[in-house]
Write a protein that holds these residues in place. Sequence first.
Motif, PDB file in Angstrom:
ATOM      1  N   MET A 115      61.863  -9.706 -18.421  1.00 18.11           N
ATOM      2  CA  MET A 115      60.926  -9.680 -19.674  1.00 18.11           C
ATOM      3  C   MET A 115      60.583  -8.240 -19.924  1.00 18.11           C
ATOM      4  N   ASP A 116      60.372  -7.945 -21.051  1.00 18.50           N
ATOM      5  CA  ASP A 116      59.642  -6.574 -21.401  1.00 18.50           C
ATOM      6  C   ASP A 116      58.374  -6.522 -20.790  1.00 18.50           C
ATOM      7  N   LEU A 117      58.190  -5.224 -20.199  1.00 17.11           N
ATOM      8  CA  LEU A 117      56.694  -5.043 -19.705  1.00 17.11           C
ATOM      9  C   LEU A 117      55.588  -5.420 -20.415  1.00 17.11           C
ATOM     10  N   GLU A 118      55.606  -4.999 -21.719  1.00 17.11           N
ATOM     11  CA  GLU A 118      54.338  -5.178 -22.409  1.00 17.11           C
ATOM     12  C   GLU A 118      53.930  -6.672 -22.964  1.00 17.11           C
ATOM     13  N   TYR A 214      55.883 -12.995 -11.141  1.00 14.50           N
ATOM     14  CA  TYR A 214      57.047 -12.365 -10.413  1.00 14.50           C
ATOM     15  C   TYR A 214      58.369 -12.721 -11.264  1.00 14.50           C
ATOM     16  N   GLU A 215      58.444 -13.752 -11.539  1.00 10.00           N
ATOM     17  CA  GLU A 215      59.837 -14.271 -12.136  1.00 10.00           C
ATOM     18  C   GLU A 215      59.848 -13.415 -13.680  1.00 10.00           C
ATOM     19  N   MET A 216      58.783 -13.324 -14.305  1.00 11.43           N
ATOM     20  CA  MET A 216      58.768 -12.696 -15.427  1.00 11.43           C
ATOM     21  C   MET A 216      59.413 -11.285 -15.459  1.00 11.43           C
ATOM     22  N   LEU A 217      58.714 -10.583 -14.383  1.00  9.66           N
ATOM     23  CA  LEU A 217      59.020  -9.043 -14.037  1.00  9.66           C
ATOM     24  C   LEU A 217      60.101  -8.769 -13.480  1.00  9.66           C
ATOM     25  N   ARG A 248      62.050  -3.360  -9.547  1.00 13.47           N
ATOM     26  CA  ARG A 248      61.853  -2.855 -10.740  1.00 13.47           C
ATOM     27  C   ARG A 248      60.773  -1.636 -10.708  1.00 13.47           C
ATOM     28  N   PRO A 249      61.275  -0.438 -10.338  1.00  7.03           N
ATOM     29  CA  PRO A 249      60.277   0.579 -10.150  1.00  7.03           C
ATOM     30  C   PRO A 249      59.366   0.960 -11.445  1.00  7.03           C
ATOM     31  N   ALA A 250      59.852   0.710 -12.490  1.00  8.89           N
ATOM     32  CA  ALA A 250      59.116   0.983 -13.844  1.00  8.89           C
ATOM     33  C   ALA A 250      57.626   0.096 -13.866  1.00  8.89           C
ATOM     34  N   LEU A 255      49.964  -3.355 -10.997  1.00  4.02           N
ATOM     35  CA  LEU A 255      50.562  -4.940 -11.381  1.00  4.02           C
ATOM     36  C   LEU A 255      51.394  -5.336 -10.404  1.00  4.02           C
ATOM     37  N   ALA A 256      52.241  -4.498  -9.925  1.00 10.21           N
ATOM     38  CA  ALA A 256      53.235  -4.753  -8.872  1.00 10.21           C
ATOM     39  C   ALA A 256      52.349  -5.253  -7.607  1.00 10.21           C
TER      40      ALA A 256
END
Length: 288
Positions: A115-118, A214-217, A248-250, A255-256
């Motif tokens: 998913m898009d982060l925002e 987790y699954e979303m990100l 996903r380093p971004a 949040l991570a």
Amino acid sequence: MHVTSERRTLPPGTRVARRYVLGRPLGRGGSSIVYAASDPDGRPVAVKILDPEPEHRATERERLFREARITEQLRHPAIVRVHDSGPLAGGMAYLVMERLDGITLEEHLDGRFWMDLEEARALARVLLDALSAAHDAGVIHRDVKPANLILQGGRPAAPKLIDFGIGRDLGDPRSRVTAPDVVVGTVGYMAPEQLFGDEPTPRTDVYAAGATLYEMLAGRPPHDIDGGDIRDVLGAMVRPPTPLASLRPAIPPALAAGVMRALEKAPRDRFADCRELADACGLEARAA
């Protein structure tokens, strides 16, 4: 109205409890069908018709009535509203809820890398606030997962949490329908303590919310559990998931780290509740 044990689809125009007029089917579960319908004032609603096998009728009916009792007391814009419920002839039952126009988060994620982060942050903010409201009312959902989140109009920022059928109202002994040694929940999202039949707490939902985030990100669940294979399930009990930061380093570090802590195996190592999780992730949970 009569419903047969074959769980046939009822034709449009069928009346339920003399008040609700059924339309097309919206979805089908193992022992129920959800229909688009209208109430006596012509307003759109959804009606779940429960039609379990004879040997499971008593338990399934009580679960449906428990879902109604639990959900009716919750008032949050991101929790589905339940309006009515009752028995039907032949051991059947019905539940009337608001009709939602959208897709599940599970459907939204299907085919996407992640998913898009925002968008993910917006959804997470609302979900955690909805769970906090449920916990404030003494209710534990116990089955938070992408399939139980409806994105209204397909918008991630407008989720609705549904299906409190296995939820627990900690202040109502009637909400314990499942025997202590029976596992309820969805493998891959349920907290380890659920597999052992332990009493649920807000930390139980923290884990499931963490698995969903987790699954979303990451674009994949925390653990690869193929069809509930016992070896995969047991492995998930002891192995930590791959760190989000490496996938996903971004993702913002807070949040991570917050999602990873939510997935700790021992309840005491997780956040005490979803507000703590939201604050640690920098989401500042608030009403939708």
